[in-house]
Design an enzyme around this catalytic site. Sequence first.
Site, PDB file in Angstrom:
ATOM      1  CD  GLU A 129      46.649  12.139  45.131  1.00 38.82           C
ATOM      2  OE1 GLU A 129      46.213  12.734  44.140  1.00 38.82           O
ATOM      3  OE2 GLU A 129      47.605  12.543  45.798  1.00 38.82           O
ATOM      4  CG  HIS A 177      50.454  14.927  47.760  1.00 39.55           C
ATOM      5  ND1 HIS A 177      51.540  14.462  47.069  1.00 39.55           N
ATOM      6  CD2 HIS A 177      49.432  14.993  46.870  1.00 39.55           C
ATOM      7  CE1 HIS A 177      51.192  14.271  45.805  1.00 39.55           C
ATOM      8  NE2 HIS A 177      49.920  14.583  45.660  1.00 39.55           N
TER       9      HIS A 177
HETATM   10  P1  13P Z   1      48.531  13.946  38.577  1.00 36.47           P
HETATM   11  O1  13P Z   1      47.070  14.199  38.339  1.00 36.47           O
HETATM   12  O2  13P Z   1      49.437  14.912  37.892  1.00 36.47           O
HETATM   13  O3  13P Z   1      48.896  12.507  38.353  1.00 36.47           O
HETATM   14  O4  13P Z   1      48.781  14.223  40.166  1.00 36.47           O
HETATM   15  C1  13P Z   1      47.932  13.645  41.083  1.00 36.47           C
HETATM   16  C2  13P Z   1      48.217  14.228  42.402  1.00 36.47           C
HETATM   17  O5  13P Z   1      49.272  14.003  42.975  1.00 36.47           O
HETATM   18  C3  13P Z   1      47.197  15.114  42.980  1.00 36.47           C
HETATM   19  O6  13P Z   1      47.456  15.345  44.333  1.00 36.47           O
END
Ligand code: 13P
Length: 265
Positions: free
Chosen positions: A181, A103
């Site tokens: 992400e 992450h």
């Molecule tokens: P948000 O949905 O709060 O933007 O976070 C995304 C995230 O980092 C999920 O791992």
Amino acid sequence: MQAVIGNWKQNPATSTDVTALLDALLDNIACDDALNPEHSNCQIMVAPSCIHLYQAADKLKNSPILCAAQDISAHSSTTGAFTGDCSATQIKDSGASFCILGHSERRQYHQESNAMLLNKMQHAMNKDLGVILCIGEKEDEHKDGQTLNILDDQLSVVQDFIQNNPEMTEALTKKLIIAYEPVWAIGTGKVPTVDEVTQIHAHIKQTLSGVDNRLADLSVLYGGSVNADNASEFAKSEMIDGALVGGASLKADSFLAIVRAFSRS
Ligand code: 13P
């Protein structure tokens, strides 16, 4: 397969809050067949913080919701003198069946490198723990047009894993989920367009099938400011196999609205 995964990060504050959130999720799923992964083909998963993992996994036992950890130790897959770490064996023993790796918050605050991630992936796979591998570019990299180069570099961990463990490739096809992400979209309310995500996911899928064509069907989720309002737009794209959700996963209503969006598609 579609999947919607709630990454609870360092939330909620108390075990009482964990129970309340899980009760709300389970109650809603029990009264709505459309949310049940057995009917909807959309796997639901939550990743509580490590301190709440046993409690959550125990509550979710025999339910349609899977439990994931947010990280595992890079140093040992079993036991050892690694203060603060939790190993793949311990995570598996808690009842979790997946772990999130790479992450951006771990990359940023814990200097998680590709070498560490390769170790973690090996530990996870050796202990039969699925992996949700997060990849994504930062805002300046996005502005510089570096997105695909950054993703290729982060995906090289998968290639290295297969080179080191060719006998585990088949297992990886069932145990690996990729989550794209973009760092600049996390917690900001800013989102790329569905077309942009679609093109990036197509690139990810093509890159993975270039590594080994058995990886062509891996699920690729989108994460970054997904909420009850925008989920159905993302769900329209055939290239977006679900969502990794932060903030909106902390309330049953918004999380299940996202699950519903991906269950329908
Ligand atoms: P948000 O949905 O709060 O933007 O976070 C995304 C995230 O980092 C999920 O791992």
